[in-house]
Design an enzyme around this catalytic site. Sequence first.
Site, mmCIF file in Angstrom:
data_model
loop_
_atom_site.group_PDB
_atom_site.id
_atom_site.type_symbol
_atom_site.label_atom_id
_atom_site.label_comp_id
_atom_site.label_asym_id
_atom_site.label_seq_id
_atom_site.Cartn_x
_atom_site.Cartn_y
_atom_site.Cartn_z
ATOM 1 N N HIS A 213 -7.033 14.677 -1.774
ATOM 2 C CA HIS A 213 -5.787 14.689 -2.559
ATOM 3 C C HIS A 213 -5.011 15.949 -2.227
ATOM 4 O O HIS A 213 -5.577 16.988 -1.938
ATOM 5 C CB HIS A 213 -6.094 14.642 -4.070
ATOM 6 C CG HIS A 213 -4.906 14.249 -4.884
ATOM 7 N ND1 HIS A 213 -3.952 15.141 -5.281
ATOM 8 C CD2 HIS A 213 -4.503 13.037 -5.327
ATOM 9 C CE1 HIS A 213 -3.011 14.515 -5.970
ATOM 10 N NE2 HIS A 213 -3.317 13.234 -6.012
ATOM 11 N N ASP A 271 -6.934 5.897 -5.705
ATOM 12 C CA ASP A 271 -6.827 4.687 -4.870
ATOM 13 C C ASP A 271 -8.184 4.121 -4.484
ATOM 14 O O ASP A 271 -8.287 2.950 -4.147
ATOM 15 C CB ASP A 271 -6.019 5.009 -3.610
ATOM 16 C CG ASP A 271 -4.583 5.328 -3.976
ATOM 17 O OD1 ASP A 271 -4.227 6.518 -3.939
ATOM 18 O OD2 ASP A 271 -3.863 4.401 -4.369
HETATM 19 C C1 SDX Z 1 -2.058 9.364 -3.818
HETATM 20 O O1 SDX Z 1 0.407 13.534 -4.793
HETATM 21 C C2 SDX Z 1 -0.057 12.666 -5.593
HETATM 22 O O2 SDX Z 1 -0.185 12.856 -6.775
HETATM 23 C C3 SDX Z 1 -0.402 11.338 -4.957
HETATM 24 C C4 SDX Z 1 -1.060 10.353 -5.900
HETATM 25 C C5 SDX Z 1 -0.112 9.924 -6.988
HETATM 26 O O3 SDX Z 1 -0.590 9.551 -8.062
HETATM 27 O O4 SDX Z 1 1.103 9.862 -6.703
HETATM 28 O O5 SDX Z 1 -2.203 10.939 -6.496
HETATM 29 C C6 SDX Z 1 -1.488 9.087 -5.173
HETATM 30 O O6 SDX Z 1 -1.320 9.356 -2.871
HETATM 31 C C7 SDX Z 1 -3.526 9.689 -3.691
HETATM 32 C C8 SDX Z 1 -3.948 10.030 -2.214
HETATM 33 C C9 SDX Z 1 -4.160 8.685 -1.500
HETATM 34 N N1 SDX Z 1 -4.353 8.911 -0.034
HETATM 35 C C10 SDX Z 1 -5.523 8.661 0.554
HETATM 36 O O7 SDX Z 1 -6.551 8.342 -0.038
HETATM 37 C C11 SDX Z 1 -5.475 8.781 2.082
HETATM 38 C C12 SDX Z 1 -6.654 9.616 2.591
HETATM 39 N N2 SDX Z 1 -6.461 11.013 2.177
HETATM 40 C C13 SDX Z 1 -5.849 11.918 3.153
HETATM 41 O O8 SDX Z 1 -4.853 11.316 3.925
HETATM 42 C C14 SDX Z 1 -5.481 13.256 2.522
HETATM 43 O O9 SDX Z 1 -6.557 13.644 1.775
HETATM 44 C C15 SDX Z 1 -4.231 13.373 1.662
HETATM 45 C C16 SDX Z 1 -3.016 12.893 2.358
HETATM 46 C C17 SDX Z 1 -4.402 12.607 0.394
HETATM 47 C C18 SDX Z 1 -4.079 14.844 1.285
HETATM 48 O O10 SDX Z 1 -3.677 15.514 2.432
HETATM 49 P P1 SDX Z 1 -3.592 17.092 2.420
HETATM 50 O O11 SDX Z 1 -3.604 17.688 1.054
HETATM 51 O O12 SDX Z 1 -2.482 17.445 3.347
HETATM 52 O O13 SDX Z 1 -4.963 17.482 2.972
HETATM 53 P P2 SDX Z 1 -5.184 17.892 4.459
HETATM 54 O O14 SDX Z 1 -4.653 16.811 5.332
HETATM 55 O O15 SDX Z 1 -4.632 19.268 4.643
HETATM 56 O O16 SDX Z 1 -6.759 17.904 4.531
HETATM 57 C C19 SDX Z 1 -7.450 19.113 4.376
HETATM 58 C C20 SDX Z 1 -8.630 18.959 5.332
HETATM 59 C C21 SDX Z 1 -8.202 18.604 6.751
HETATM 60 O O17 SDX Z 1 -9.179 19.117 7.607
HETATM 61 P P3 SDX Z 1 -8.871 20.537 8.342
HETATM 62 O O18 SDX Z 1 -7.526 20.384 9.047
HETATM 63 O O19 SDX Z 1 -8.814 21.571 7.233
HETATM 64 O O20 SDX Z 1 -10.007 20.702 9.298
HETATM 65 O O21 SDX Z 1 -9.442 17.857 4.869
HETATM 66 C C22 SDX Z 1 -9.435 16.830 5.857
HETATM 67 C C23 SDX Z 1 -8.276 17.089 6.798
HETATM 68 O O22 SDX Z 1 -8.592 16.632 8.116
HETATM 69 N N3 SDX Z 1 -9.241 15.569 5.139
HETATM 70 C C24 SDX Z 1 -9.951 14.477 5.332
HETATM 71 C C25 SDX Z 1 -9.460 13.558 4.402
HETATM 72 N N4 SDX Z 1 -8.472 14.104 3.693
HETATM 73 C C26 SDX Z 1 -8.330 15.354 4.160
HETATM 74 N N5 SDX Z 1 -10.967 14.189 6.208
HETATM 75 C C27 SDX Z 1 -11.475 12.932 6.120
HETATM 76 N N6 SDX Z 1 -11.052 11.997 5.230
HETATM 77 C C28 SDX Z 1 -10.061 12.270 4.356
HETATM 78 N N7 SDX Z 1 -9.649 11.341 3.479
#
Ligand code: SDX
Length: 335
Positions: A213, A271
Amino acid sequence: HLPNATELEEFESLVTNHTMLHEQMVNFFRGFRRDAHPMAIMTGVVGAMSAFYHDSTDITDQHQREVASIRLIAKMPTIAAMAYKYTVGQPFVYPRNDVDYASNFLRMCFAVPAEDYEVNPILSRAMDRIFTLHADHEQNASTSTVRLASSSGANPFACIAAGIACLWGPAHGGANQACLEMLNEIGSVDRIPEFIARAKDKHDPFRLMGFGHRVYKNIEPRATVLKESADEVLGLLGVENNPLWQVAKELEKAALADPYFAEKKLFPNVDFYSGIILKALGIPIEMFTAMFATGRTVGWISHWNEMITNPYRIGRPRQLYTGADSRDYVPLNKR
Ligand code: SDX
């Protein structure tokens, strides 16, 4: 501000009596291919409401703002259900005034002319809980989109259509559909390690959908409630042993035990569980994000009203330009 009994009755009556869509808008649906994604249809039809409801587009008029707010909250379930019916080639089902919001939505999705449709109270209660939990969530990407669109003075229907478009993405509201597609792709518990490894591989764009998140770096409160709801719904429907739910439970356990997810504070989000519940409720996977948009309309409308009823300026996010300082023009025949 929670309503008193009179206010609640007035509000429910207002919403109930605005659930029908302008009959001429039915033609809009026929312009889409049958295999159009429901979110494409919702983005189009909600934006098109600007062309039908001219008496509620003047954002400087409080009465028109209230009418637009009620119309959007009331008609989103109808539009979402019509988007579904259109894609399965079944006739549209009109909303009724003698059932509650969630039950009306389930009826409009699943009733067919050939037989009466009784809403299962377990399903409508779970649907109501999902709508409530998705109603608002601070300045997430789609809500910020609605606020930015509103800041230019655009009409409410155009602003909500912009929010729907943003929510559709798999990193945001599209994650519930993407999560179910991922669970289907994993297929069985023994393939979970392979997908966990892929999620951890920096060179693999694959991420565990339904995990992580932008803000929460712990188990988010909605996921906790929805996890209970998932257990309850699956148990009551007698499908708690279905392979998909087994994969989901084992995947959650494996991810939470893995140092990578612990270090990066990646936990199941709203989700992850909403997709499981919607699947158990018999909601088609393509409709998951349309559900989310229907519930989130309440929050988008609240943010819209809060912003435009207070002093505001047009939004203009800052950017850091990192390109070349200057580049000489080179004529085409010299490039
Ligand atoms: C919603 O904002 C809100 O409130 C949204 C929401 C709402 O009610 O409106 O809560 C609804 O959108 C929930 C999120 C749903 N999305 C997913 O489930 C998709 C999978 N999650 C990722 O795409 C990601 O976690 C995000 C988009 C949700 C968050 O992205 P961030 O905060 O930009 O996190 P990041 O990409 O900077 O990740 C930090 C690290 C990274 O690794 P490093 O670059 O530090 O090495 O964590 C890793 C990412 O690669 N990572 C994941 C991951 N999510 C982050 N690795 C594997 N699987 C994942 N799901």
